[in-house]
Design an enzyme around this catalytic site. Structure first.
Site, PDB file in Angstrom:
ATOM      1  N   ILE A 203       0.843  -1.211   0.000  1.00  0.00           N
ATOM      2  CA  ILE A 203       0.000   0.000   0.000  1.00  0.00           C
ATOM      3  C   ILE A 203       0.875   1.257   0.000  1.00  0.00           C
ATOM      4  O   ILE A 203       0.634   2.204  -0.756  1.00  0.00           O
ATOM      5  CB  ILE A 203      -0.982  -0.037   1.193  1.00  0.00           C
ATOM      6  CG1 ILE A 203      -1.994  -1.172   0.978  1.00  0.00           C
ATOM      7  CG2 ILE A 203      -1.699   1.292   1.369  1.00  0.00           C
ATOM      8  CD1 ILE A 203      -2.939  -1.418   2.146  1.00  0.00           C
ATOM      9  N   VAL A 288       1.479   1.136   7.604  1.00  0.00           N
ATOM     10  CA  VAL A 288       2.259   0.121   8.317  1.00  0.00           C
ATOM     11  C   VAL A 288       1.499  -1.196   8.475  1.00  0.00           C
ATOM     12  O   VAL A 288       1.831  -2.010   9.324  1.00  0.00           O
ATOM     13  CB  VAL A 288       2.715   0.643   9.704  1.00  0.00           C
ATOM     14  CG1 VAL A 288       3.647   1.834   9.555  1.00  0.00           C
ATOM     15  CG2 VAL A 288       1.511   1.028  10.566  1.00  0.00           C
ATOM     16  N   GLY A 289       0.499  -1.389   7.660  1.00  0.00           N
ATOM     17  CA  GLY A 289      -0.233  -2.648   7.690  1.00  0.00           C
ATOM     18  C   GLY A 289      -1.666  -2.460   8.142  1.00  0.00           C
ATOM     19  O   GLY A 289      -2.104  -1.344   8.411  1.00  0.00           O
ATOM     20  N   HIS A 462       1.879 -14.127 -30.879  1.00  0.00           N
ATOM     21  CA  HIS A 462       3.017 -13.237 -31.136  1.00  0.00           C
ATOM     22  C   HIS A 462       2.530 -11.981 -31.842  1.00  0.00           C
ATOM     23  O   HIS A 462       1.727 -12.087 -32.765  1.00  0.00           O
ATOM     24  CB  HIS A 462       4.055 -13.943 -32.017  1.00  0.00           C
ATOM     25  CG  HIS A 462       5.184 -13.042 -32.405  1.00  0.00           C
ATOM     26  ND1 HIS A 462       6.175 -12.700 -31.495  1.00  0.00           N
ATOM     27  CD2 HIS A 462       5.460 -12.391 -33.563  1.00  0.00           C
ATOM     28  CE1 HIS A 462       7.015 -11.876 -32.104  1.00  0.00           C
ATOM     29  NE2 HIS A 462       6.611 -11.674 -33.363  1.00  0.00           N
TER      30      HIS A 462
HETATM   31  P1  FAD Z   1     -13.448  -5.481   3.841  1.00  0.00           P
HETATM   32  O1  FAD Z   1     -13.281  -5.165   2.418  1.00  0.00           O
HETATM   33  O2  FAD Z   1     -12.668  -4.683   4.826  1.00  0.00           O
HETATM   34  O3  FAD Z   1     -15.007  -5.351   4.134  1.00  0.00           O
HETATM   35  C1  FAD Z   1     -15.532  -5.488   5.397  1.00  0.00           C
HETATM   36  C2  FAD Z   1     -16.883  -4.807   5.424  1.00  0.00           C
HETATM   37  O4  FAD Z   1     -17.527  -5.160   6.629  1.00  0.00           O
HETATM   38  C3  FAD Z   1     -16.812  -3.286   5.411  1.00  0.00           C
HETATM   39  O5  FAD Z   1     -17.763  -2.766   4.522  1.00  0.00           O
HETATM   40  C4  FAD Z   1     -17.160  -2.897   6.829  1.00  0.00           C
HETATM   41  O6  FAD Z   1     -17.807  -1.640   6.943  1.00  0.00           O
HETATM   42  C5  FAD Z   1     -18.122  -4.009   7.198  1.00  0.00           C
HETATM   43  N1  FAD Z   1     -18.233  -4.262   8.636  1.00  0.00           N
HETATM   44  C6  FAD Z   1     -17.248  -4.463   9.541  1.00  0.00           C
HETATM   45  N2  FAD Z   1     -17.772  -4.711  10.751  1.00  0.00           N
HETATM   46  C7  FAD Z   1     -19.112  -4.668  10.596  1.00  0.00           C
HETATM   47  C8  FAD Z   1     -20.202  -4.863  11.475  1.00  0.00           C
HETATM   48  N3  FAD Z   1     -20.015  -5.158  12.761  1.00  0.00           N
HETATM   49  N4  FAD Z   1     -21.439  -4.725  10.975  1.00  0.00           N
HETATM   50  C9  FAD Z   1     -21.652  -4.436   9.677  1.00  0.00           C
HETATM   51  N5  FAD Z   1     -20.665  -4.258   8.800  1.00  0.00           N
HETATM   52  C10 FAD Z   1     -19.419  -4.376   9.253  1.00  0.00           C
HETATM   53  N6  FAD Z   1      -6.377  -6.214  -2.123  1.00  0.00           N
HETATM   54  C11 FAD Z   1      -6.200  -6.768  -3.328  1.00  0.00           C
HETATM   55  O7  FAD Z   1      -6.438  -7.967  -3.478  1.00  0.00           O
HETATM   56  N7  FAD Z   1      -5.773  -6.034  -4.400  1.00  0.00           N
HETATM   57  C12 FAD Z   1      -5.471  -4.728  -4.292  1.00  0.00           C
HETATM   58  O8  FAD Z   1      -5.083  -4.086  -5.272  1.00  0.00           O
HETATM   59  C13 FAD Z   1      -5.641  -4.105  -3.035  1.00  0.00           C
HETATM   60  N8  FAD Z   1      -5.380  -2.799  -2.896  1.00  0.00           N
HETATM   61  C14 FAD Z   1      -5.612  -2.199  -1.690  1.00  0.00           C
HETATM   62  C15 FAD Z   1      -5.341  -0.849  -1.574  1.00  0.00           C
HETATM   63  C16 FAD Z   1      -5.571  -0.195  -0.379  1.00  0.00           C
HETATM   64  C17 FAD Z   1      -5.290   1.283  -0.268  1.00  0.00           C
HETATM   65  C18 FAD Z   1      -6.113  -0.924   0.725  1.00  0.00           C
HETATM   66  C19 FAD Z   1      -6.404  -0.235   2.021  1.00  0.00           C
HETATM   67  C20 FAD Z   1      -6.370  -2.282   0.619  1.00  0.00           C
HETATM   68  C21 FAD Z   1      -6.115  -2.937  -0.589  1.00  0.00           C
HETATM   69  N9  FAD Z   1      -6.337  -4.303  -0.747  1.00  0.00           N
HETATM   70  C22 FAD Z   1      -6.116  -4.890  -1.953  1.00  0.00           C
HETATM   71  C23 FAD Z   1      -6.820  -5.147   0.374  1.00  0.00           C
HETATM   72  C24 FAD Z   1      -8.314  -5.428   0.239  1.00  0.00           C
HETATM   73  O9  FAD Z   1      -9.017  -4.209   0.209  1.00  0.00           O
HETATM   74  C25 FAD Z   1      -8.782  -6.279   1.413  1.00  0.00           C
HETATM   75  O10 FAD Z   1      -7.982  -7.424   1.527  1.00  0.00           O
HETATM   76  C26 FAD Z   1     -10.222  -6.712   1.198  1.00  0.00           C
HETATM   77  O11 FAD Z   1     -11.052  -5.590   1.103  1.00  0.00           O
HETATM   78  C27 FAD Z   1     -10.687  -7.613   2.340  1.00  0.00           C
HETATM   79  O12 FAD Z   1     -12.015  -7.965   2.102  1.00  0.00           O
HETATM   80  P2  FAD Z   1     -12.992  -8.338   3.300  1.00  0.00           P
HETATM   81  O13 FAD Z   1     -14.293  -8.660   2.667  1.00  0.00           O
HETATM   82  O14 FAD Z   1     -12.367  -9.325   4.184  1.00  0.00           O
HETATM   83  O15 FAD Z   1     -13.129  -6.994   4.179  1.00  0.00           O
HETATM   84  P1  AMP Z   2       2.533  -4.120   4.926  1.00  0.00           P
HETATM   85  O1  AMP Z   2       2.217  -4.822   6.235  1.00  0.00           O
HETATM   86  O2  AMP Z   2       2.971  -5.034   3.830  1.00  0.00           O
HETATM   87  O3  AMP Z   2       1.460  -3.154   4.528  1.00  0.00           O
HETATM   88  O4  AMP Z   2       3.825  -3.217   5.231  1.00  0.00           O
HETATM   89  C1  AMP Z   2       3.912  -2.291   6.279  1.00  0.00           C
HETATM   90  C2  AMP Z   2       5.389  -1.952   6.487  1.00  0.00           C
HETATM   91  O5  AMP Z   2       5.516  -0.906   7.459  1.00  0.00           O
HETATM   92  C3  AMP Z   2       6.221  -3.121   7.013  1.00  0.00           C
HETATM   93  O6  AMP Z   2       7.245  -3.394   6.089  1.00  0.00           O
HETATM   94  C4  AMP Z   2       6.778  -2.621   8.357  1.00  0.00           C
HETATM   95  O7  AMP Z   2       8.115  -3.044   8.551  1.00  0.00           O
HETATM   96  C5  AMP Z   2       6.717  -1.098   8.193  1.00  0.00           C
HETATM   97  N1  AMP Z   2       6.682  -0.368   9.477  1.00  0.00           N
HETATM   98  C6  AMP Z   2       5.919  -0.640  10.563  1.00  0.00           C
HETATM   99  N2  AMP Z   2       6.131   0.269  11.563  1.00  0.00           N
HETATM  100  C7  AMP Z   2       7.078   1.137  11.110  1.00  0.00           C
HETATM  101  C8  AMP Z   2       7.740   2.300  11.654  1.00  0.00           C
HETATM  102  N3  AMP Z   2       7.470   2.761  12.900  1.00  0.00           N
HETATM  103  N4  AMP Z   2       8.659   2.945  10.884  1.00  0.00           N
HETATM  104  C9  AMP Z   2       8.929   2.499   9.627  1.00  0.00           C
HETATM  105  N5  AMP Z   2       8.351   1.422   9.063  1.00  0.00           N
HETATM  106  C10 AMP Z   2       7.437   0.732   9.773  1.00  0.00           C
END
Ligand code: FAD
Ligand code: AMP
Length: 485
Positions: A203, A288-289, A462
């Protein structure tokens, strides 16, 4: 806030399946359940700026889709400024309207989230807009934003797909303006002069790329010494080189220890080899995750157990510790990816309908939508070495591919790793143009337990970029045509 369905008109409060969360895990599970004849409700809390339900979870609202929209816009702008001259195309002083770019992104999100509502209607999935809490015996309570209970449901089976949220760190608290998480980074209204990205994960690198391509000075601070430790080592080296060429200043072994907003600047403190340092930024992205959100959907009476990291504990059939309750996607362990969540959603739906649901965790592709793109599936050379599994590799560069030359996009390569004795493909690693698409061939090959010989004997059109995959397969047996083996 009213429910998107008139809850008074729901015939029965009883459902075969109640799905909590409509991200790519939950909405796919709900549709598949409905396809299989199960009376299904899906509850989702996500709300757009207009206070309306916006399905698709993180992925559609603030994740996969909006980030790819901005990556595409920024790449077009970057190409205009940097790579089109080679084609003989020149444009004087190209400019970008950030407002229009964001509006395009928002429109895409609106179309796709609206599309899921249509799919729910078409499949007769009952949608409830609100926050769900799982109580004992698969009772699910739904509350509106004022915490009022708007409905209580009784399900035969429950699927928890509550997703994840950005991890917050005390050393860089977000303020939605100067220090932001990934969602904030998708909505900067102007290009920051100096952007600091904390975390060189997928990200952080994608969002850093967006704003760098648009002209920001971007510094990426990463605590680990190694760049992209989960990737093939050669791919990671090439990615680091190419991203540095783009202008990302990637500082490894750099741990952020504090930050302070003063006026409209942020001072970021960090420790590196030289000791304690600091730098001043206009904006900071904390990347950071992500942390799982399952706990927020559970009442203690539900009986669903979490592990020490907050992930919902499940068995190999996604069953939680509570009978009839399942969990999928980012709320359970495994890569936090949309397609992983969706596959688990389909598998659980099929299990609930009495079919054998299955996910092949060995063939989940990982993609970085940077430029060049990075994609891989399966084992790496180092993971195989650790397991003492003998292997051989074949590699081929995009520089020797006609289509890549025609596209003026020649950096990177494809590497295929095959078992030394059986020749079965164990892993495929790519960096280069459009490898987010090319990886599907590798996934399919591995899904069918193909050997590198199978790929080598498969005809590839190709001139296409896919010929690089073909040549890499030939190279495993040292018989690539367009290079000296
Ligand atoms: P989510 O998509 O998080 O959906 C969970 C839903 O549950 C949400 O709508 C939330 O509001 C709802 N919810 C939670 N708790 C409750 C509750 N108690 N009641 C009612 N509703 C609730 N993944 C990829 O594979 N490809 C990518 O290119 C990619 N790009 C990303 C870029 C960014 C900036 C980010 C932040 C993430 C990206 N991801 C990508 C990760 C991906 O978005 C997630 O892995 C995926 O959305 C997970 O799906 P999920 O259904 O588990 O949860
Ligand atoms: P990802 O979990 O793949 O989205 O990556 C998050 C990255 O953030 C990991 O590579 C971590 O090592 C890094 N990270 C977490 N905390 C810190 C911090 N305090 N300063 C710099 N990098 C960090």
């Amino acid at each position: 806030m009213p429910s998107t369905v008139d809850v008074q008109n729901i015939d029965a409060l009883n459902f075969d399946v109640v799905v909590i969360g409509a991200g790519p895990g939950g909405y796919v599970a709900a549709i598949r359940c409905a396809q299989l004849g199960l009376n299904t409700a899906c509850i989702d809390a996500w709300e757009n700026a207009q206070g309306k339900a916006s399905l698709g979870g993180t992925c559609l609202n603030v994740g996969c889709i909006p980030s790819k929209a901005l990556l595409e816009s920024s790449e077009q702008f970057y190409r205009l400024n940097h790579s089109l001259a080679a084609h003989g195309i020149s444009v004087e002083n190209p400019s970008i309207d950030i407002g229009k770019m964001l509006a395009r992104k928002d429109k895409i999100v609106k179309i796709l989230t609206g599309g899921i509502q249509q799919l729910f209607k078409a499949n007769k999935v009952t949608l409830l807009h609100g926050r769900a809490t799982l109580l004992a015996d698969r009772h699910v309570e739904v509350r509106d934003q004022q915490q009022q209970v708007i409905q209580t449901l009784q399900a035969k089976q429950v699927i928890i797909a509550a997703g994840s949220a950005p991890i917050e760190i005390p050393v860089a608290k977000t303020d939605d303006q100067y220090v932001v998480d990934s969602s904030g980074a998708l909505a900067f209204t102007e290009v920051p002069e100096h952007l600091v990205v904390i975390g060189a994960g997928v990200i952080g690198l994608e969002l850093g790329s967006v704003w760098r391509r648009l002209g920001a000075k971007v510094t990426v601070l990463e605590a680990l010494e190694e760049f992209l430790p989960m990737a093939d080592r050669a791919v990671a080296r090439e990615a680091q080189k190419q991203l540095q060429r783009l202008g990302l200043d990637i500082l490894l072994g750099t741990k952020v220890t504090g930050s302070k907003v003063l006026g409209d600047k942020v001072t970021v403190h960090y420790d590196d080899q030289k000791g304690s340092q600091s730098m001043v930024a206009d904006r900071v992205i904390v990347a950071v995750g992500r942390r799982p959100c399952g706990a927020g959907a559970l009442d203690p009476s539900s009986g669903v157990k979490l592990d020490q990291h907050g992930f919902i504990e499940i068995n190999s059939h996604w069953q939680t510790s509570a009978p009839g309750v399942y969990a999928i996607g980012d709320t359970v362990t495994g890569p936090m990816l949309a397609h992983k969540a969706s596959e688990e959603g389909v598998a659980v739906a099929e299990i609930l309908a009495g079919k054998p649901g299955h996910v092949n965790y060995k063939t989940i592709p990982a993609v970085l939508y940077t430029h060049p793109e990075v994609a891989w599936v399966g084992e790496t050379e180092h993971s195989l070495a650790e397991q003492n599994i003998p292997f051989q590799t074949g590699q081929f560069a995009f520089a020797a591919n006609g289509r890549a030359r025609a596209m003026e996009d020649t950096s990177g390569f494809v590497k295929i790793i095959a078992h030394q004795k059986t020749d079965r493909i164990l892993g495929v690693h790519m960096i280069g143009p459009n490898v987010s698409e090319l990886i599907s061939e590798a996934v399919l090959a591995m899904e069918y337990s193909a050997s590198s010989e199978d790929l080598a004997r498969t005809i590839h059109a190709h001139p296409t970029l896919a010929e690089v995959v073909h040549e890499a397969a030939l190279a495993v047996d040292k018989r690539a045509i367009h290079k000296a083996n």
